[in-house]
Design a protein around this motif. Structure first.
Motif, mmCIF file in Angstrom:
data_model
loop_
_atom_site.group_PDB
_atom_site.id
_atom_site.type_symbol
_atom_site.label_atom_id
_atom_site.label_comp_id
_atom_site.label_asym_id
_atom_site.label_seq_id
_atom_site.Cartn_x
_atom_site.Cartn_y
_atom_site.Cartn_z
ATOM 1 N N VAL A 99 15.560 -14.470 -5.649
ATOM 2 C CA VAL A 99 14.938 -14.926 -4.401
ATOM 3 C C VAL A 99 14.759 -13.754 -3.435
ATOM 4 O O VAL A 99 13.722 -13.629 -2.765
ATOM 5 N N THR A 100 15.760 -12.872 -3.372
ATOM 6 C CA THR A 100 15.652 -11.697 -2.499
ATOM 7 C C THR A 100 14.502 -10.791 -2.918
ATOM 8 O O THR A 100 13.734 -10.309 -2.076
ATOM 9 N N ASP A 101 14.384 -10.554 -4.229
ATOM 10 C CA ASP A 101 13.280 -9.720 -4.724
ATOM 11 C C ASP A 101 11.931 -10.343 -4.392
ATOM 12 O O ASP A 101 11.001 -9.648 -3.957
ATOM 13 N N PHE A 102 11.833 -11.651 -4.577
ATOM 14 C CA PHE A 102 10.556 -12.332 -4.340
ATOM 15 C C PHE A 102 10.168 -12.279 -2.867
ATOM 16 O O PHE A 102 9.034 -11.927 -2.514
ATOM 17 N N LEU A 103 11.110 -12.613 -1.997
ATOM 18 C CA LEU A 103 10.798 -12.601 -0.566
ATOM 19 C C LEU A 103 10.496 -11.188 -0.070
ATOM 20 O O LEU A 103 9.589 -10.989 0.754
ATOM 21 N N SER A 104 11.239 -10.196 -0.566
ATOM 22 C CA SER A 104 10.960 -8.812 -0.171
ATOM 23 C C SER A 104 9.573 -8.386 -0.623
ATOM 24 O O SER A 104 8.842 -7.722 0.123
ATOM 25 N N GLY A 105 9.190 -8.774 -1.857
ATOM 26 C CA GLY A 105 7.852 -8.446 -2.338
ATOM 27 C C GLY A 105 6.762 -9.104 -1.521
ATOM 28 O O GLY A 105 5.714 -8.497 -1.239
ATOM 29 N N VAL A 106 6.987 -10.354 -1.115
ATOM 30 C CA VAL A 106 5.990 -11.055 -0.302
ATOM 31 C C VAL A 106 5.780 -10.344 1.033
ATOM 32 O O VAL A 106 4.647 -10.097 1.466
ATOM 33 N N PHE A 107 6.871 -9.978 1.704
ATOM 34 C CA PHE A 107 6.736 -9.317 3.007
ATOM 35 C C PHE A 107 6.177 -7.902 2.856
ATOM 36 O O PHE A 107 5.443 -7.431 3.741
ATOM 37 N N MET A 108 6.511 -7.197 1.772
ATOM 38 C CA MET A 108 5.938 -5.872 1.557
ATOM 39 C C MET A 108 4.426 -5.931 1.413
ATOM 40 O O MET A 108 3.687 -5.088 1.935
ATOM 41 N N ILE A 109 3.957 -6.966 0.700
ATOM 42 C CA ILE A 109 2.519 -7.098 0.487
ATOM 43 C C ILE A 109 1.823 -7.562 1.762
ATOM 44 O O ILE A 109 0.756 -7.056 2.131
ATOM 45 N N LEU A 110 2.412 -8.534 2.452
ATOM 46 C CA LEU A 110 1.784 -9.035 3.671
ATOM 47 C C LEU A 110 1.723 -7.965 4.756
ATOM 48 O O LEU A 110 0.736 -7.873 5.494
ATOM 49 N N GLU A 111 2.765 -7.161 4.863
ATOM 50 C CA GLU A 111 2.795 -6.106 5.879
ATOM 51 C C GLU A 111 2.093 -4.828 5.431
ATOM 52 O O GLU A 111 1.996 -3.888 6.226
ATOM 53 N N ASP A 112 1.652 -4.777 4.178
ATOM 54 C CA ASP A 112 0.945 -3.613 3.639
ATOM 55 C C ASP A 112 1.773 -2.342 3.836
ATOM 56 O O ASP A 112 1.294 -1.322 4.339
ATOM 57 N N GLN A 113 3.037 -2.409 3.430
ATOM 58 C CA GLN A 113 3.906 -1.246 3.563
ATOM 59 C C GLN A 113 3.482 -0.126 2.625
ATOM 60 O O GLN A 113 3.618 1.047 2.967
ATOM 61 N N TYR A 114 3.006 -0.454 1.444
ATOM 62 C CA TYR A 114 2.471 0.531 0.516
ATOM 63 C C TYR A 114 1.563 -0.201 -0.449
ATOM 64 O O TYR A 114 1.534 -1.436 -0.515
ATOM 65 N N GLY A 115 0.802 0.564 -1.213
ATOM 66 C CA GLY A 115 -0.129 -0.012 -2.165
ATOM 67 C C GLY A 115 -0.369 0.926 -3.325
ATOM 68 O O GLY A 115 0.213 2.023 -3.407
ATOM 69 N N VAL A 116 -1.235 0.509 -4.232
ATOM 70 C CA VAL A 116 -1.551 1.309 -5.408
ATOM 71 C C VAL A 116 -2.194 2.625 -4.981
ATOM 72 O O VAL A 116 -3.114 2.654 -4.166
ATOM 73 N N GLY A 117 -1.687 3.717 -5.530
ATOM 74 C CA GLY A 117 -2.196 5.040 -5.187
ATOM 75 C C GLY A 117 -1.385 5.759 -4.134
ATOM 76 O O GLY A 117 -1.551 6.975 -3.964
ATOM 77 N N ASP A 118 -0.508 5.061 -3.424
ATOM 78 C CA ASP A 118 0.324 5.706 -2.403
ATOM 79 C C ASP A 118 1.482 6.457 -3.055
ATOM 80 O O ASP A 118 2.000 6.046 -4.097
ATOM 81 N N THR A 119 1.893 7.521 -2.437
ATOM 82 C CA THR A 119 3.082 8.263 -2.842
ATOM 83 C C THR A 119 4.198 7.896 -1.879
ATOM 84 O O THR A 119 4.091 8.144 -0.676
ATOM 85 N N ILE A 120 5.256 7.288 -2.408
ATOM 86 C CA ILE A 120 6.316 6.770 -1.559
ATOM 87 C C ILE A 120 7.665 7.298 -2.028
ATOM 88 O O ILE A 120 7.822 7.743 -3.179
ATOM 89 N N ASP A 121 8.619 7.243 -1.123
ATOM 90 C CA ASP A 121 10.019 7.537 -1.410
ATOM 91 C C ASP A 121 10.801 6.269 -1.092
ATOM 92 O O ASP A 121 10.995 5.925 0.077
ATOM 93 N N ALA A 122 11.207 5.556 -2.150
ATOM 94 C CA ALA A 122 11.894 4.275 -1.984
ATOM 95 C C ALA A 122 13.405 4.410 -1.975
ATOM 96 O O ALA A 122 14.097 3.398 -2.030
ATOM 97 N N GLY A 123 13.932 5.601 -1.925
ATOM 98 C CA GLY A 123 15.364 5.795 -1.928
ATOM 99 C C GLY A 123 15.922 5.873 -3.336
ATOM 100 O O GLY A 123 16.455 6.907 -3.758
ATOM 101 N N VAL A 124 15.809 4.779 -4.102
ATOM 102 C CA VAL A 124 16.298 4.772 -5.478
ATOM 103 C C VAL A 124 15.365 5.540 -6.405
ATOM 104 O O VAL A 124 15.783 5.984 -7.481
ATOM 105 N N ALA A 125 14.114 5.693 -6.042
ATOM 106 C CA ALA A 125 13.132 6.428 -6.849
ATOM 107 C C ALA A 125 11.973 6.812 -5.944
ATOM 108 O O ALA A 125 11.767 6.236 -4.870
ATOM 109 N N SER A 126 11.218 7.799 -6.381
ATOM 110 C CA SER A 126 10.050 8.258 -5.634
ATOM 111 C C SER A 126 8.940 8.587 -6.617
ATOM 112 O O SER A 126 9.191 8.937 -7.764
ATOM 113 N N GLY A 127 7.697 8.461 -6.155
ATOM 114 C CA GLY A 127 6.553 8.761 -6.996
ATOM 115 C C GLY A 127 5.318 8.028 -6.504
ATOM 116 O O GLY A 127 5.276 7.515 -5.367
#
Length: 356
Positions: free
Chosen positions: A151-179
């Motif tokens: 449930v946590t993963d699903f809700l986090s994914g929903v808010f990430m997409i709605l808020e447009d925190q990142y998308g395909v083609g972006d270079t991000i640093d997520a803490g646990v991994a980057s790329g």
């Protein structure tokens, strides 16, 4: 007593009585059906009406959401070929984001409409919904505790997409991994690392995100020269190389501002460092830094300014230093026949005398 006497004494069945009971039961059944057929008919019509309205409403809402998503994708494709579209719009990112939002909205709409219709149908059958709703609430709480990570993963994914925190083609640093982001899902985000590896990051595990592809980036170059060089000549050489770079393609599009010489970043006894920065297109800072170093190096060489790490040119007529001058003299102990080596040789033990 004989069998004939018993048969004669037994009461004979009355055929008229059995027919009368059957007729009475049939009449009662017909009366019961006649009394309740209107209730059945109204209940059946109510259920059919609820089902028809629910299906129609679900179809209309899903169709409207699908048309909205298609319109968003068409608007993104319309500006994809333009210069503004190349900078601000990523077609694949826009498509995945719109599809994810549409999938969530369609699922929520279907759940609400069909769930409400099911409850209304149960109410039409005169079923008490209070125990059912209480059981459903308890089951929902138990499911939430048991699958809280999902449930946590699903809700986090929903808010990430709605808020447009990142998308395909972006270079991000997520803490646990980057790329580079290659896929955004409601539960898992796929990243491609610098060495080509693919990271599967659960959305619920991401506590902070650094997006390196939004807004603008900064290209920084450190130029290290000898402390005896003229700073004005160094500034002029760097400025000339930067101006030439800003007028050529594709660097004129990737540079979003002038190349600035900030000044001395460090001054040491054997070197000094000049800091150069420039505002670039998102995700293009590394390429700009490499090209800027290349051009600055060529400009400094043309101006006769040597950077740290380059061997100075040898003056004409100057004799080269003896390469063996810094070598130590050979040691006397290196030769096994030298007096020093023979003096340090251990004395062998005496041999036994022959017995007489």
């Amino acid at each position: 007593m004989s069998l004939s006497v018993l048969l004669a004494a037994a009461p004979s069945p009355e055929p008229g009585g059995s027919l009368g009971e059957a007729a009475e039961q049939a009449g009662n059944a017909a009366g019961w059906v006649e009394e309740n057929w209107s209730t059945w008919l109204s209940t059946g019509l109510r259920i059919l009406l609820i089902v028809a309205v629910a299906i129609t409403l679900r179809y209309l809402i899903r169709r409207a959401l699908t048309n909205l998503i298609d319109r968003m994708n068409r608007s993104a494709q319309a500006v994809e070929g333009t210069a503004l579209g190349g900078l601000l719009v990523n077609a694949e990112r826009r498509r995945q984001r719109s599809e994810a939002i549409g999938s969530v909205l369609r699922s929520v709409a279907s759940f609400l409409i069909m769930g409400t219709a099911a409850l209304m149908i149960l109410g039409a059958f005169k079923i008490n919904l209070a125990p059912l709703l209480a059981s459903a609430g308890v089951a929902g709480v138990a499911l939430g505790f048991g699958a809280r990570n999902l449930v946590t993963d699903f809700l986090s994914g929903v808010f990430m997409i709605l808020e447009d925190q990142y998308g395909v083609g972006d270079t991000i640093d997520a803490g646990v991994a980057s790329g580079e982001v290659i896929e955004v899902g409601l539960r898992v985000t796929k990243l491609r690392g610098d060495n080509g590896e693919i990271w599967y990051v659960r959305n619920g595990e991401v506590k902070r995100i650094g997006n390196l592809s939004q807004g603008w980036s900064t290209a920084g170059v450190d130029v290290t020269v000898r402390p005896t060089e003229d700073l004005e000549q160094v500034r002029k050489a760097i400025t000339a190389a930067a101006e030439t770079m800003t007028k050529e393609e594709p660097w004129s599009e990737r540079l979003w501002g002038p190349v600035e010489v900030l000044g001395l970043d460090a001054v040491l006894l054997d070197s000094m460092t000049v800091r150069v920065t420039a505002k670039t297109m998102p995700g293009k800072s590394i390429g700009v830094e490499r090209e800027l170093r290349w051009r600055i190096k060529q400009a400094l060489d043309d101006a006769g300014i040597r950077m740290i790490g380059v061997l100075p040119l040898q003056a004409e007529g100057e004799s080269s230093a003896d390469p063996t001058a810094a070598m130590a003299a050979p040691s006397a102990y290196a030769s096994a026949t030298s007096p020093q080596s023979m003096a340090t040789t251990p004395i062998p033990p005496p041999t036994n005398l022959n017995k007489q």
